[in-house]
Design a protein around this motif. Structure first.
Motif, PDB file in Angstrom:
ATOM      1  N   LYS A 100      -7.043  11.722   1.851  1.00  0.00           N
ATOM      2  CA  LYS A 100      -7.427  12.542   0.708  1.00  0.00           C
ATOM      3  C   LYS A 100      -7.475  11.712  -0.575  1.00  0.00           C
ATOM      4  O   LYS A 100      -6.622  10.845  -0.797  1.00  0.00           O
ATOM      5  CB  LYS A 100      -6.423  13.695   0.542  1.00  0.00           C
ATOM      6  CG  LYS A 100      -6.339  14.604   1.763  1.00  0.00           C
ATOM      7  CD  LYS A 100      -7.652  15.322   2.004  1.00  0.00           C
ATOM      8  CE  LYS A 100      -7.585  16.246   3.197  1.00  0.00           C
ATOM      9  NZ  LYS A 100      -7.643  15.524   4.484  1.00  0.00           N
ATOM     10  N   PRO A 101      -8.457  11.991  -1.436  1.00  0.00           N
ATOM     11  CA  PRO A 101      -8.470  11.328  -2.757  1.00  0.00           C
ATOM     12  C   PRO A 101      -7.224  11.740  -3.524  1.00  0.00           C
ATOM     13  O   PRO A 101      -6.604  12.774  -3.241  1.00  0.00           O
ATOM     14  CB  PRO A 101      -9.750  11.862  -3.401  1.00  0.00           C
ATOM     15  CG  PRO A 101     -10.072  13.126  -2.665  1.00  0.00           C
ATOM     16  CD  PRO A 101      -9.583  12.927  -1.267  1.00  0.00           C
ATOM     17  N   ALA A 102      -6.856  10.957  -4.499  1.00  0.00           N
ATOM     18  CA  ALA A 102      -5.582  11.141  -5.193  1.00  0.00           C
ATOM     19  C   ALA A 102      -5.400  12.533  -5.772  1.00  0.00           C
ATOM     20  O   ALA A 102      -4.322  13.129  -5.658  1.00  0.00           O
ATOM     21  CB  ALA A 102      -5.448  10.091  -6.292  1.00  0.00           C
ATOM     22  N   TYR A 230       4.492   9.730   3.797  1.00  0.00           N
ATOM     23  CA  TYR A 230       4.979   8.531   3.117  1.00  0.00           C
ATOM     24  C   TYR A 230       4.020   7.366   3.338  1.00  0.00           C
ATOM     25  O   TYR A 230       3.699   6.616   2.398  1.00  0.00           O
ATOM     26  CB  TYR A 230       6.363   8.192   3.654  1.00  0.00           C
ATOM     27  CG  TYR A 230       7.194   7.271   2.783  1.00  0.00           C
ATOM     28  CD1 TYR A 230       6.916   7.084   1.441  1.00  0.00           C
ATOM     29  CD2 TYR A 230       8.298   6.597   3.321  1.00  0.00           C
ATOM     30  CE1 TYR A 230       7.694   6.259   0.646  1.00  0.00           C
ATOM     31  CE2 TYR A 230       9.078   5.767   2.537  1.00  0.00           C
ATOM     32  CZ  TYR A 230       8.772   5.593   1.209  1.00  0.00           C
ATOM     33  OH  TYR A 230       9.554   4.773   0.427  1.00  0.00           O
ATOM     34  N   GLN A 231       3.538   7.228   4.556  1.00  0.00           N
ATOM     35  CA  GLN A 231       2.592   6.160   4.872  1.00  0.00           C
ATOM     36  C   GLN A 231       1.268   6.367   4.129  1.00  0.00           C
ATOM     37  O   GLN A 231       0.678   5.413   3.611  1.00  0.00           O
ATOM     38  CB  GLN A 231       2.343   6.119   6.377  1.00  0.00           C
ATOM     39  CG  GLN A 231       3.529   5.668   7.212  1.00  0.00           C
ATOM     40  CD  GLN A 231       3.784   4.179   7.081  1.00  0.00           C
ATOM     41  OE1 GLN A 231       2.850   3.407   6.870  1.00  0.00           O
ATOM     42  NE2 GLN A 231       5.036   3.781   7.201  1.00  0.00           N
ATOM     43  N   MET A 232       0.810   7.606   4.071  1.00  0.00           N
ATOM     44  CA  MET A 232      -0.459   7.885   3.395  1.00  0.00           C
ATOM     45  C   MET A 232      -0.348   7.572   1.905  1.00  0.00           C
ATOM     46  O   MET A 232      -1.288   7.036   1.296  1.00  0.00           O
ATOM     47  CB  MET A 232      -0.860   9.343   3.611  1.00  0.00           C
ATOM     48  CG  MET A 232      -1.099   9.714   5.073  1.00  0.00           C
ATOM     49  SD  MET A 232      -2.415   8.763   5.887  1.00  0.00           S
ATOM     50  CE  MET A 232      -3.870   9.580   5.248  1.00  0.00           C
ATOM     51  N   TYR A 233       0.795   7.883   1.326  1.00  0.00           N
ATOM     52  CA  TYR A 233       1.021   7.552  -0.080  1.00  0.00           C
ATOM     53  C   TYR A 233       0.997   6.037  -0.287  1.00  0.00           C
ATOM     54  O   TYR A 233       0.320   5.531  -1.201  1.00  0.00           O
ATOM     55  CB  TYR A 233       2.354   8.123  -0.551  1.00  0.00           C
ATOM     56  CG  TYR A 233       2.867   7.489  -1.825  1.00  0.00           C
ATOM     57  CD1 TYR A 233       2.323   7.823  -3.070  1.00  0.00           C
ATOM     58  CD2 TYR A 233       3.870   6.508  -1.786  1.00  0.00           C
ATOM     59  CE1 TYR A 233       2.774   7.224  -4.234  1.00  0.00           C
ATOM     60  CE2 TYR A 233       4.327   5.912  -2.953  1.00  0.00           C
ATOM     61  CZ  TYR A 233       3.773   6.265  -4.168  1.00  0.00           C
ATOM     62  OH  TYR A 233       4.212   5.648  -5.327  1.00  0.00           O
ATOM     63  N   GLN A 234       1.725   5.318   0.542  1.00  0.00           N
ATOM     64  CA  GLN A 234       1.819   3.875   0.384  1.00  0.00           C
ATOM     65  C   GLN A 234       0.477   3.188   0.633  1.00  0.00           C
ATOM     66  O   GLN A 234       0.149   2.195  -0.031  1.00  0.00           O
ATOM     67  CB  GLN A 234       2.882   3.321   1.337  1.00  0.00           C
ATOM     68  CG  GLN A 234       4.304   3.730   0.957  1.00  0.00           C
ATOM     69  CD  GLN A 234       5.331   3.284   1.988  1.00  0.00           C
ATOM     70  OE1 GLN A 234       5.155   3.464   3.194  1.00  0.00           O
ATOM     71  NE2 GLN A 234       6.415   2.703   1.513  1.00  0.00           N
ATOM     72  N   GLY A 239      -0.164   2.108  -6.285  1.00  0.00           N
ATOM     73  CA  GLY A 239      -0.926   1.043  -6.930  1.00  0.00           C
ATOM     74  C   GLY A 239      -2.185   1.516  -7.619  1.00  0.00           C
ATOM     75  O   GLY A 239      -2.885   0.720  -8.258  1.00  0.00           O
ATOM     76  N   THR A 240      -2.488   2.814  -7.524  1.00  0.00           N
ATOM     77  CA  THR A 240      -3.664   3.358  -8.196  1.00  0.00           C
ATOM     78  C   THR A 240      -3.240   4.040  -9.501  1.00  0.00           C
ATOM     79  O   THR A 240      -2.057   4.174  -9.796  1.00  0.00           O
ATOM     80  CB  THR A 240      -4.390   4.385  -7.302  1.00  0.00           C
ATOM     81  OG1 THR A 240      -3.572   5.572  -7.198  1.00  0.00           O
ATOM     82  CG2 THR A 240      -4.645   3.814  -5.921  1.00  0.00           C
TER      83      THR A 240
END
Length: 319
Positions: A100-102, A230-234, A239-240
């Protein structure tokens, strides 16, 4: 004249829709006639039918004659429906083929937080909406069933974070291989929490749950190790430009699931299972609920890197 024009326009729109349907069903090698017949004969949908209310209201099956047992059942069913909504969002958030986009990532985590806030705030129903005398009697009719056995909640935890983060921290030094899912699964905090005080062995509540769900949960854990929240966030958000906002909503999720939700249970247990004489009623499974429900003993965090060391040291402490 205007009315006639409107009728003609409506008929034209209807014919256009019919033409679209003919084309649709022709592509699928189906007859539009059959579908129109179905529409003509089928019953009009109403609120009760759409939501299955008649069926829903048959799902409360008390085991005793104590009136407040119905409150206990209905409330827990409501909580499980909220868990269903939480899983619905997490399943979308963790789809590896559709990251998903941010902005959507943040919005969906906010939804999860709203659902958790609803069940946490509504726990007052259990704290103040149950007669203590009735509860202490009908609860034995539920043995060995327990909210501990919520299959959906275990799935939520596994969708949220890496397996290593579901291990009680005091057991981390004993983990030989952090990539071995079977070992991590056996050392998840809740497997170590549901033991009998007297013997130290697994409670019947735990063994029954394991017998029914171990295979499914282990597979679920394996499936989500490379694609949990958690993985999807990382992998996609960290960093965005959206990192700060994402961290904020994830921290709220972490606190809701691993501190506030646990504390809500703990406070209800303290109210109903202790007396003014400071005596404690055993849980129906004979487990040490004081430590299992108290978040400062489990120290579970879905997103540990989002917290400072001092924040983690104070994790779950009760004033």
């Amino acid at each position: 004249m205007n009315r006639q024009i409107k009728i003609i326009e409506q008929e034209d729109l209807t014919m256009q829709q019919l033409d679209k349907l003919r084309e649709k069903y022709a592509r699928e090698n189906q007859s539009i006639f059959c579908h129109l017949e179905r529409i003509y004969h089928e019953k009009t949908l109403d609120y009760t039918d759409y939501l299955g209310i008649d069926t829903l209201l048959t799902l409360q099956k008390p085991k005793t004659n104590f009136p407040d047992e119905t409150i206990f059942i209905v409330y827990h069913q409501i909580v499980e429906l909220y868990f269903r909504l939480i899983l619905w969002e997490l399943e979308q958030l963790t789809d590896p083929n559709d990251p998903k986009p941010a902005d959507l990532f943040i919005e969906k985590v906010k939804r999860v937080n709203r659902y958790f806030n609803c069940v946490i705030s509504s726990f007052d129903i259990m704290a103040n909406g149950l007669d203590k005398v009735q509860f202490l009697k009908f609860r034995y009719a539920l043995f060995p069933a327990s909210g501990f056995q919520s299959f959906q909640y275990r799935k939520i935890e596994m969708c949220a974070t890496d397996a290593i983060n579901l291990v009680n921290r005091k057991w981390l030094p004993y983990i030989k291989n952090t990539e071995e899912m079977e070992e991590l699964y056996e050392r998840t905090y809740w497997k170590r929490g549901a033991v009998e005080n007297d013997t130290g062995g697994k409670s019947v509540t735990l063994t029954d749950f394991e017998r029914k769900y171990d295979t499914k949960l282990l597979q679920h854990l394996k499936d989500y190790q490379g694609r949990n929240l958690y993985q999807m966030y990382q992998n996609h958000i960290e960093g965005t430009a959206a990192e700060e906002e994402a961290r904020k909503v994830l921290r709220e999720f972490d606190q809701a699931a691993n501190i506030r939700w646990q504390l809500a249970h703990y406070k209800v247990a303290m109210k109903h299972l202790t007396s003014k004489k400071k005596t404690t009623v055993k849980s129906t499974g004979g487990t040490n609920w004081r430590k299992y429900l108290n978040p400062r003993f489990q120290m579970i965090s879905f997103f540990p890197k989002l917290w400072s060391s001092s924040e983690m040291e104070q994790w779950g402490h009760i004033d």
